[in-house]
Design an enzyme around this catalytic site. Structure first.
Site, mmCIF file in Angstrom:
data_model
loop_
_atom_site.group_PDB
_atom_site.id
_atom_site.type_symbol
_atom_site.label_atom_id
_atom_site.label_comp_id
_atom_site.label_asym_id
_atom_site.label_seq_id
_atom_site.Cartn_x
_atom_site.Cartn_y
_atom_site.Cartn_z
ATOM 1 N N GLY A 164 0.040 -4.753 -2.228
ATOM 2 C CA GLY A 164 -0.398 -3.385 -1.946
ATOM 3 C C GLY A 164 -1.349 -2.877 -3.009
ATOM 4 N N ALA A 165 -2.212 -3.765 -3.518
ATOM 5 C CA ALA A 165 -3.059 -3.440 -4.666
ATOM 6 C C ALA A 165 -4.373 -2.787 -4.289
ATOM 7 C CB ALA A 165 -3.329 -4.703 -5.481
ATOM 8 N N SER A 166 -4.588 -2.484 -3.012
ATOM 9 C CA SER A 166 -5.869 -1.912 -2.602
ATOM 10 C C SER A 166 -5.929 -0.402 -2.777
ATOM 11 C CB SER A 166 -6.171 -2.275 -1.139
ATOM 12 O OG SER A 166 -5.141 -1.793 -0.289
ATOM 13 N N SER A 167 -4.787 0.247 -3.043
ATOM 14 C CA SER A 167 -4.786 1.696 -3.225
ATOM 15 C C SER A 167 -3.474 2.116 -3.883
ATOM 16 C CB SER A 167 -4.958 2.425 -1.888
ATOM 17 O OG SER A 167 -3.824 2.211 -1.047
ATOM 18 N N GLY B 33 -0.173 0.424 -6.397
ATOM 19 C CA GLY B 33 -0.572 -0.953 -6.683
ATOM 20 C C GLY B 33 -1.907 -1.038 -7.384
ATOM 21 N N SER C 60 13.092 3.049 -3.577
ATOM 22 C CA SER C 60 12.897 4.477 -3.317
ATOM 23 C C SER C 60 14.088 5.295 -3.787
ATOM 24 C CB SER C 60 12.674 4.708 -1.819
ATOM 25 O OG SER C 60 12.728 6.080 -1.501
ATOM 26 N N TYR D 185 13.047 3.576 6.842
ATOM 27 C CA TYR D 185 12.470 3.285 5.526
ATOM 28 C C TYR D 185 13.553 3.018 4.486
ATOM 29 C CZ TYR D 185 9.888 4.143 1.157
ATOM 30 O OH TYR D 185 9.343 4.042 -0.084
#
Length: 672
Positions: free
Chosen positions: A394-397, A400, A525, A538
């Site tokens: 999840g490093a695109s935004s 991350g 979470s 979730y």
């Protein structure tokens, strides 16, 4: 039109070139030192017009910029606009640096412009040329006998004087105010101006509640403008007919008190703000202008700041947070900058200075996410992460992406994993432009076969896999009564948050075991501890990942592999954007969340919890019935979103009720 640009890798330069490529036709020649070609080539790709940009090798410190005479002869008379931006824009730079680059560089650029017989020489000066002139100073004014209090002020004045007196071709001069980041993206490439105050604001935020009253000092006025305004204005003004020989003030025409600017950024940071009980409302009633200049209050304060004891005190306090004493001394300007002629020249163009209040949060967020280098000064973090590979999903935004920046700042090597290759490449470019190193491994983490392929590549193509941060996730906020025909919500959430995460861990576990070292950080979470309503899909997926990690932790004791589960509170990321009521909720920033991840990587605790999360877990253990009644109250207070109801967002409320805000503030960080 044909253009020649020096300083194209600089902050203003890169945006000016983008404006020229987007709005004008013709070739753009950019000066580049041989050692900076790699950086320039990355910029050329980002500009998006590689066929129109040509690199010209040279050096600011050499006569005629060291450009090949054969190239000069070939292009003589063919350069319409020569933009000279290469210079130092730093109040803390040394006298020698300022002299070499600002004065000598300008003289060398003028020599090349003359050899090329350029159509117009565009000199980017600065309002620093006004020195400490006390009073009004507009575009028609230059040498009014002002004192030049620093090497930066002096060389900006001298370089502009050289252009005015020695240019063999027509010229125009641009005097930007203090240039800060892009008003839409926040992008900035270095710490300067108000950014020096940001570490102090961060320290105050982390130590004190935002409502804590602080006493500040009226440091006078400042003047800041965003880089996109400067670049757009320069592009427009450079192409107006009949304006040669003029100077243009690229400043904010509205007064800006330094303390007000700092407080806008403090508000964006959710830090305490400064009150000035003694400011111009008080001192303005005293006719201080009748006093000799040396004994006026503001000058007395500055004189006191220059004394050795004051300099020592500043270095040992705010200096330790990265705020140079010289910046405090020059924080306020005695000069009032007129811009009437520039405003008239820009009339009808749609180009104007945006209100700082409208983009202060954007500036702060970019700094906190990408420019805050406090981790690089943390010895323990640097020693732990230097040279280590950290796989981040999840490093695109969001969390991350910011974690990747922080890992790189500490000397680690982030391995960027997400579906969107383009976004990952942009993050990689940003890391490498600041001297870091990163790898990109695109992967759809909801596809188990793709994860297997990813794990194989990571294990064979990397020298080691030292850390894994399971950050990629999907959140769904929908009550059970609205989920009767949406079982796929549970399947999709479980697929990414649980099955995808453990598939990747299991794929890398043999490598970590063979290395006899490896640490996994799972972004769980606070909901696992507090069980908020409407998050059954979730929270269940995150609880499953927690439980799996807890069980496996006991099986790998002695193998050098450990786990940390972070029960993350509500973070302001794109994942929560569809839930409109969160817009006014108290949240932590992605940078604050990334700091928790770094703590997990360095300290390797089994869990990282918040106080409220721990309290929620205790409440469920000690008084479950009471806890469920409280949660039911929240269930009634916070409705299902329009998206959850399936009406396409048409009836999504625009306002958050006082009851909702009160409960959200009392339970800061919980997903409601």
């Amino acid at each position: 039109m044909t253009y020649f640009v020096t300083g194209a890798t600089g902050f203003i330069g890169r945006y000016l070139v983008q404006e020229l490529l987007d709005n004008r036709e013709g070739e753009v020649f950019v000066l580049v030192r041989e050692g900076s070609r790699g950086r320039m080539e990355r910029l050329v790709r980002q500009w998006g017009h590689p066929d129109r940009v040509t690199l010209v090798t040279g050096d600011l410190a050499e006569a005629a910029l060291g450009v090949d005479p054969a190239w000069v002869k070939e292009h003589e008379g063919k350069i319409d606009h020569f933009f000279h931006l290469a210079a130092i824009y730093d109040m803390t730079a040394s006298d020698e640096q300022n002299e070499t680059l600002n004065v000598g560089g300008t003289r060398n650029a003028l020599e090349l412009a003359a050899d090329l017989d350029a159509g117009c020489f565009h000199q980017v000066s600065s309002i620093a040329a006004s020195g400490d002139h006390d009073g009004f100073w507009d575009e028609t004014m230059f040498d009014v006998g002002q004192h030049l209090p620093s090497p930066y002020h002096r060389t900006k004045f001298e370089s502009e004087k050289i252009v005015r007196e020695e240019s063999a071709v027509p010229f125009r001069i641009y005097r930007p105010a203090m240039v800060i980041g892009h008003s839409e993206t926040g992008a900035m490439d270095k710490v300067d101006g108000p950014y020096y105050f940001f570490p102090l604001l961060k320290a105050l935020r982390d130590a004190l509640p935002s409502w804590t009253p602080l006493v500040g000092v009226d440091l006078g006025d400042t003047n800041v403008v965003p880089v996109d305004y400067v670049a757009k204005a320069m592009d427009h003004l450079a192409h107006l007919e009949g304006r040669d020989g003029e100077a243009f003030h690229l400043v904010n025409p509205e007064p800006q008190r330094t303390v007000d600017v700092v407080n806008l950024f403090a508000e964006a940071a959710k830090a305490p703000q400064f009150a000035t009980p003694i400011d111009r409302a008080v001192t303005g009633k005293v006719p201080t202008r009748l006093l000799p200049r040396a004994v006026r209050p503001g000058n007395l304060v500055k004189a006191a700041l220059r004394t050795p004891p004051a300099q020592l005190a500043l270095r040992e306090t705010i200096g330790r947070l990265g705020l140079p004493p010289a910046v405090v001394e020059h924080a306020g300007f005695p000069t009032v900058y007129g811009a009437r002629l520039t405003q008239q020249a820009l009339a009808g163009s749609g180009i104007s200075v945006p209100d700082l209040e409208s983009y202060a949060a954007t500036i702060w967020n970019f700094w906190e996410e990408q420019l805050d280098t406090s981790l690089a000064r943390d010895k323990e973090v640097v020693e732990t992460l230097t040279g280590k590979t950290v796989v981040i999903t999840g490093a695109s935004s969001g969390i991350g992406m910011v974690t990747a920046f922080k890992v790189a700042q500490a000397g680690g090597i982030p391995v960027l994993v997400a579906r969107g290759k383009d976004k990952l490449e942009a993050t990689k470019d940003a890391i490498e432009s600041r001297g870091g190193k990163a790898y990109v491994f695109p992967c759809d983490l909801s596809d188990l076969e793709a994860i297997d392929h990813l794990a194989h590549r990571l294990s064979t193509e990397l020298d080691s896999v030292d850390y894994l941060v399971n950050n990629a996730g999907r959140s769904i906020r929908r009550s059970v009564k609205l989920s009767q025909d949406r079982f796929h919500d549970f399947e999709r959430t479980m697929q990414l948050n649980y099955f995808g995460a453990i598939r990747l861990i299991m794929g890398l576990l043999p490598t970590m075991t063979k290395q006899h070292r490896g640490h996994v950080v799972n972004i769980s979470s606070i909901g696992v501890q507090t069980s908020p309503p409407r998050f059954s899909a979730y929270v269940a997926s995150k609880a499953a990942l927690d439980a799996w990690s807890n069980v496996v932790s006991s099986e790998v004791v002695g193998h050098g592999v450990t786990f940390t589960n972070i029960h993350m509170p509500l973070v302001k990321t794109p994942m929560i954007a569809p839930t409109k009521i969160y817009d006014k909720f108290p949240t932590i920033s992605p940078a604050q969340a990334a700091d928790m991840v770094i703590r997990g990587l360095v300290d390797r605790p089994h869990e990282i919890n918040t106080t409220l999360g721990t309290a929620g877990a205790l409440a469920h253990t000690l008084a479950p019935r009471t806890a469920f009644r409280v949660l039911n109250l929240a269930y009634k207070v916070f409705p299902d979103s329009a998206a959850a109801r399936g009406d396409g967002g048409k009836s999504e409320p625009d306002v958050t009720t006082q009851q909702q805000l009160l409960l959200a503030r009392l339970t800061k960080g919980v997903h409601w």
